[in-house]
Write a protein that holds these residues in place. Sequence first.
Motif, PDB file in Angstrom:
ATOM      1  N   TYR A 139       0.829  -1.199   0.000  1.00 54.38           N
ATOM      2  CA  TYR A 139       0.000   0.000   0.000  1.00 54.38           C
ATOM      3  C   TYR A 139       0.869   1.257   0.000  1.00 54.38           C
ATOM      4  O   TYR A 139       1.957   1.253   0.585  1.00 54.38           O
ATOM      5  N   TYR A 192       0.276   5.209   1.265  1.00 53.50           N
ATOM      6  CA  TYR A 192      -0.566   6.190   1.929  1.00 53.50           C
ATOM      7  C   TYR A 192       0.131   7.545   1.905  1.00 53.50           C
ATOM      8  O   TYR A 192       1.360   7.627   1.972  1.00 53.50           O
ATOM      9  N   GLN A 195       0.185  11.074   4.129  1.00 50.96           N
ATOM     10  CA  GLN A 195      -0.260  11.634   5.400  1.00 50.96           C
ATOM     11  C   GLN A 195       0.257  13.064   5.547  1.00 50.96           C
ATOM     12  O   GLN A 195       1.472  13.286   5.579  1.00 50.96           O
ATOM     13  N   GLN A 224      -3.241  14.875  10.010  1.00 51.34           N
ATOM     14  CA  GLN A 224      -4.348  14.269   9.264  1.00 51.34           C
ATOM     15  C   GLN A 224      -4.219  12.755   9.258  1.00 51.34           C
ATOM     16  O   GLN A 224      -3.169  12.199   9.597  1.00 51.34           O
ATOM     17  N   ALA A 225      -5.292  12.109   8.859  1.00 50.23           N
ATOM     18  CA  ALA A 225      -5.287  10.658   8.757  1.00 50.23           C
ATOM     19  C   ALA A 225      -4.480  10.222   7.545  1.00 50.23           C
ATOM     20  O   ALA A 225      -4.465  10.912   6.518  1.00 50.23           O
ATOM     21  N   PRO A 226      -3.794   9.097   7.628  1.00 47.70           N
ATOM     22  CA  PRO A 226      -3.188   8.536   6.412  1.00 47.70           C
ATOM     23  C   PRO A 226      -4.277   8.281   5.373  1.00 47.70           C
ATOM     24  O   PRO A 226      -5.331   7.730   5.693  1.00 47.70           O
ATOM     25  N   TYR A 272      -2.499  -6.120  -4.943  1.00 47.04           N
ATOM     26  CA  TYR A 272      -2.571  -7.515  -4.551  1.00 47.04           C
ATOM     27  C   TYR A 272      -1.641  -8.235  -5.506  1.00 47.04           C
ATOM     28  O   TYR A 272      -1.951  -8.381  -6.681  1.00 47.04           O
ATOM     29  N   GLU A 284      -7.219   4.283  -5.899  1.00 45.02           N
ATOM     30  CA  GLU A 284      -8.373   4.902  -5.247  1.00 45.02           C
ATOM     31  C   GLU A 284      -8.971   5.928  -6.204  1.00 45.02           C
ATOM     32  O   GLU A 284      -8.251   6.587  -6.964  1.00 45.02           O
ATOM     33  N   LEU A 336       3.777   7.011   3.181  1.00 43.56           N
ATOM     34  CA  LEU A 336       3.955   5.783   3.950  1.00 43.56           C
ATOM     35  C   LEU A 336       3.687   4.576   3.075  1.00 43.56           C
ATOM     36  O   LEU A 336       2.661   4.492   2.398  1.00 43.56           O
TER      37      LEU A 336
END
Lengths: 112, 110
Positions: A33, A35, A37, A41-43, A50, A57, A90
């Motif tokens: 993944y 991310y 951030q 704030q939220a990641p 997969y 997204e 991240l």
Amino acid sequence: DAMVIQNPRYQVTQFGKPVTLSCSQTLNHNVMYWYQQKSSQAPKLLFHYYDKDFNNEADTPDNFQSRRPNTSFCFLDIRSPGLGDAAMYLCATSLQGDYGYTFGSGTRLTVV
Amino acid sequence: SQKIEQNSEALNIQEGKTATLTCNYTNYSPAYLQWYRQDPGRGPVFLLLIRENEKEKRKERLKVTFDTTLKQSLFHITASQPADSATYLCALGDTDKLIFGTGTRLQVFP
């Protein structure tokens, strides 16, 4: 020790100059993944893999691309960084299913 | 759209007390919920997972509850220590994707 390693820890890039962040793992996890951030704030999930199947997204800008050449490595490419792209990026890995994620230490990107 | 709420104000407690952090969510029915610890400038570290059919999970001094009716999880740290000071993130999951909350900063004073 098995881990997730992100390089570099700090990256400074010029406005509009392409930049690549890298992530490697020794856990042999099939899911990886990326991310973003920003401070306090939220990641925010940008995309994930997969195995080699890429999942973007819906709200991830086209300016962000990713590559996963093999199980161990994953790259985040920012084609034309803007000031708003300054953030901590991240990388995380997990096994498929409801398992906890293992995060790297992150790359702090500064755009000047 | 999905929304996760964690108290944005820092939680300050004295060493030895129990810290309780709250995670509320709306417009979502997660299959599981996870809690992470994040130190400044570092990536989150996985602490605990609880599934939708579980009410409570424990690990050493940590306890998590999950109420799918209230759409709420509580995260407890008993006998808190200054080393527990960090930001704690709640994350909701369905299949293989996690959505994170903004986290609550915990400060434990000696």
